[in-house]
Scaffold this motif. Structure first.
Motif, mmCIF file in Angstrom:
data_model
loop_
_atom_site.group_PDB
_atom_site.id
_atom_site.type_symbol
_atom_site.label_atom_id
_atom_site.label_comp_id
_atom_site.label_asym_id
_atom_site.label_seq_id
_atom_site.Cartn_x
_atom_site.Cartn_y
_atom_site.Cartn_z
ATOM 1 N N GLN A 1 0.946 -1.157 0.082
ATOM 2 C CA GLN A 1 0.133 0.087 0.046
ATOM 3 C C GLN A 1 0.869 1.381 -0.018
ATOM 4 O O GLN A 1 1.786 1.307 0.669
ATOM 5 C CB GLN A 1 -0.775 -0.035 1.235
ATOM 6 N N GLY B 1 -6.011 -1.958 3.261
ATOM 7 C CA GLY B 1 -4.534 -1.750 2.810
ATOM 8 C C GLY B 1 -3.384 -2.487 3.386
ATOM 9 O O GLY B 1 -3.494 -2.620 4.709
ATOM 10 N N LYS C 1 -9.142 0.721 4.907
ATOM 11 C CA LYS C 1 -8.822 1.807 3.893
ATOM 12 C C LYS C 1 -9.812 3.162 4.342
ATOM 13 O O LYS C 1 -9.472 4.178 3.695
ATOM 14 C CB LYS C 1 -9.220 1.480 2.617
#
Length: 568
Positions: free
Chosen positions: A26, A280, A528
């Motif tokens: 990420q 992520g 996220k």
């Protein structure tokens, strides 16, 4: 090695690596800048804190909670520099000044700093904290490391002066970032030898951006933001440590939306997380390294080990192991081959250290030259022997570490091809730890978890640590290595320190007191909906107060709780 940490707030941490190595992909999340305050982040935790009284706190959950409730004078920054005072983040201290001869550092206490009960934080609290942490009666894990400090004086309520018994490159680190500052008014009437037990029974009164809301043992620890905190209110309203000791249940709670953050993600969980799409994966440089340590002495520490006192035999065994292949087999791209008694994320590490290469044919020739030969006419993988004694050793492995258990099988298979018999002994951590401490082993799969400072190598691999009671369980001794480590730790320049460490690490790699196996990375799954700034590799939670949840991303769990207000 184990859940016990030797210095959770300072030099190093020693811990059991229970999961597989990790990796993520990420991009760094943007920080909201504090414009959208509010929301709750729930962190999956594997255990209750063992204490919320900092000098007695040992496990990782204790460290996470106490470092949010309490504060240092200044803490190590993201770059993890511990030489001098560059890159440190101010906490209680608003500034500092060195004496001309560097024998003292005067810390200016932020005049706005207060305890959660409203009392002003003063230099008296700093001096009291030093008295507590350095006292043998309290038994803090950083007590010995504080010996560089001679005394702490308080010329006025806003100034704490640290006087040093000797000067060194980590004077500032020792004074500023090894002791979470304690409230004198809460504990001053408690005898030092009773502080640990009293601290365990007393609700923490800190000065940090979070205070204890509720601790439901075995279930959760709720930390609530202090509104109007003197260094700025945290963006989040709450941080909750949700206790789930079982890995699979932690994963299910994460996937089910019960938790937002899991900092111990294993390789096999990545496909599920990617398929769901809500998380992520944030990768941090690993602070662990795993190794197979050889015992160079007998259990009594008087007689050289019948096998591993031989440097050439240790090198031959190292050469017979395809470390890169084994790490690839276990972790895919989620860990690196370890390069010695250090980690790549440490600023003092030179990654160009020359390694003993994988070369089975050369290893077999070396074994032959040492007299360890296969019986004539036997199979290619027959066990070698010398003078009728088979080339066989026992390998201790803790069952609590899945990665080490799997690694032991690969080691056993690969050494069998070279004519070396490995008998794997699996045991619980308590038995494993006891066998190491008693030096009753041939070889063992161990793991160190490092903290901000490289000082750990002194207590894990130098000659002084080879004595009974020390952490150099394999009894490795090399005077040149010791001297170079001392020079590296005393260097006042990062480049000079790195060069001394490079030379020291080259010596220990060449001597092969251990097979340096793998360096797992830390993979954190973060929902996220959360935004976060950069994290420090060995303490990702330290700036969690700067995390944020945009209003449009909030759920019912983010309903504003009764936020604690800073008392006047």
């Amino acid at each position: 090695m184990g859940t016990a940490r030797l210095t959770p707030f300072g030099i190093f941490v020693i811990a059991l690596t229970v999961g597989l190595g990790t990796l993520g992909c990420q991009a760094e999340s943007a920080h909201s800048g504090g414009n959208e305050r509010g929301g709750t982040v729930v962190v999956a935790a594997s255990a209750d804190p063992d204490a919320l009284f900092p000098p007695a706190a040992l496990n990782m959950e204790s460290r996470q909670a106490t470092e949010l409730i309490y504060e240092y004078l200044a803490d190590v920054g993201v770059a993890m520099n511990t030489i001098g005072d560059a890159g440190f983040d101010k906490q209680i201290a608003s500034g500092w000044s060195w004496s001309a001869d560097s024998s003292s550092i005067a810390f200016a206490i932020n005049p706005a700093a207060t305890w959660h009960d409203g009392r002003r934080l003063t230099s008296s609290d700093v001096a009291f904290s030093y008295e507590v942490y350095s006292s043998p009666a309290v038994g803090s894990q950083v007590g010995d490391a504080l010996s560089i400090i001679d005394s702490v004086t308080t010329p006025d309520t806003a100034t704490a002066v640290f006087w040093f018994a000797r000067r060194g490159p980590r004077q500032f680190f020792t004074a500023a970032a090894m002791m979470l500052i304690l409230p004198r008014h809460v504990y001053e009437n408690v005898a030092l030898d009773s502080l640990r037990s009293v601290g365990a029974r007393t609700d923490p009164v800190g000065s940090g951006k979070f205070t204890l809301g509720k601790w439901t043992r075995g279930s959760s620890v709720e930390l609530v933001a202090v509104e109007g905190h003197y260094r700025g209110t945290a963006n989040l309203d709450r941080v909750i440590l949700s206790i789930s000791p079982d890995y699979q249940s932690s994963v299910m709670r994460l996937l089910g939306g019960e938790t937002d953050v899991f900092a111990a993600v294993r390789q096999e969980t990545i496909p599920e997380l990617e398929a769901q799409g809500n998380f992520g994966l944030r990768t941090l440089g690993g602070m662990d390294y795993a190794f197979m340590v050889f015992n160079e002495m007998d259990a009594a520490g008087r007689t050289p080990h019948s096998l591993f006192a031989s440097r050439d035999l240790r090198r031959a065994i190292t050469m017979a192991l395809d470390r890169e292949g084994m790490v690839k087999n276990l972790f895919d791209t989620l860990a690196d081959v370890s390069i010695g008694p250090t980690v790549r994320a440490a600023p003092t590490t030179d990654t160009t250290i020359r390694q003993i290469p994988f070369d089975r044919a050369r290893a077999e020739r070396l074994l032959d030259s040492l007299g360890w030969v296969r019986p004539r006419g036997t199979a290619a993988d027959a066990v070698r022997s010398r003078n009728g004694i088979p080339l066989r050793f026992r390998l201790l492995v803790p069952v609590s570490s899945l990665s080490r258990m799997r690694m032991s099988v690969l080691i056993q298979e690969q050494l069998e091809r070279a004519g070396v018999e490995v008998i794997v002994e699996q045991m619980d951590y308590a038995a494993f730890s006891a066998r190491l401490a008693e030096r009753r082993f041939d070889a063992a799969l161990a793991s160190w978890h490092l903290g901000s400072s490289p000082d750990a190598v002194r207590v894990t691999w130098t000659s002084s640590a080879a004595e009974k009671g020390g952490l150099n369980y394999g009894s490795y001794r090399n005077r040149e290595f010791d001297v170079l480590v001392d020079s590296a730790l005393e260097a006042n320049d990062l480049g000079v320190s790195r060069e001394y460490f490079r030379r020291a690490n080259q010596i220990i790699v060449d001597d092969a007191p251990a097979v340096w196996l793998y360096e797992p990375r830390t993979l954190i799954a973060i929902h996220k909906r959360i935004r976060h700034p950069p994290m420090r590799p060995n303490a990702w939670w330290l700036n969690i107060g700067a995390w944020s949840i945009p209003v449009q991303n909030r759920t019912s769990r983010d309903a504003r709780p009764m936020v604690k207000k800073a008392k006047p």
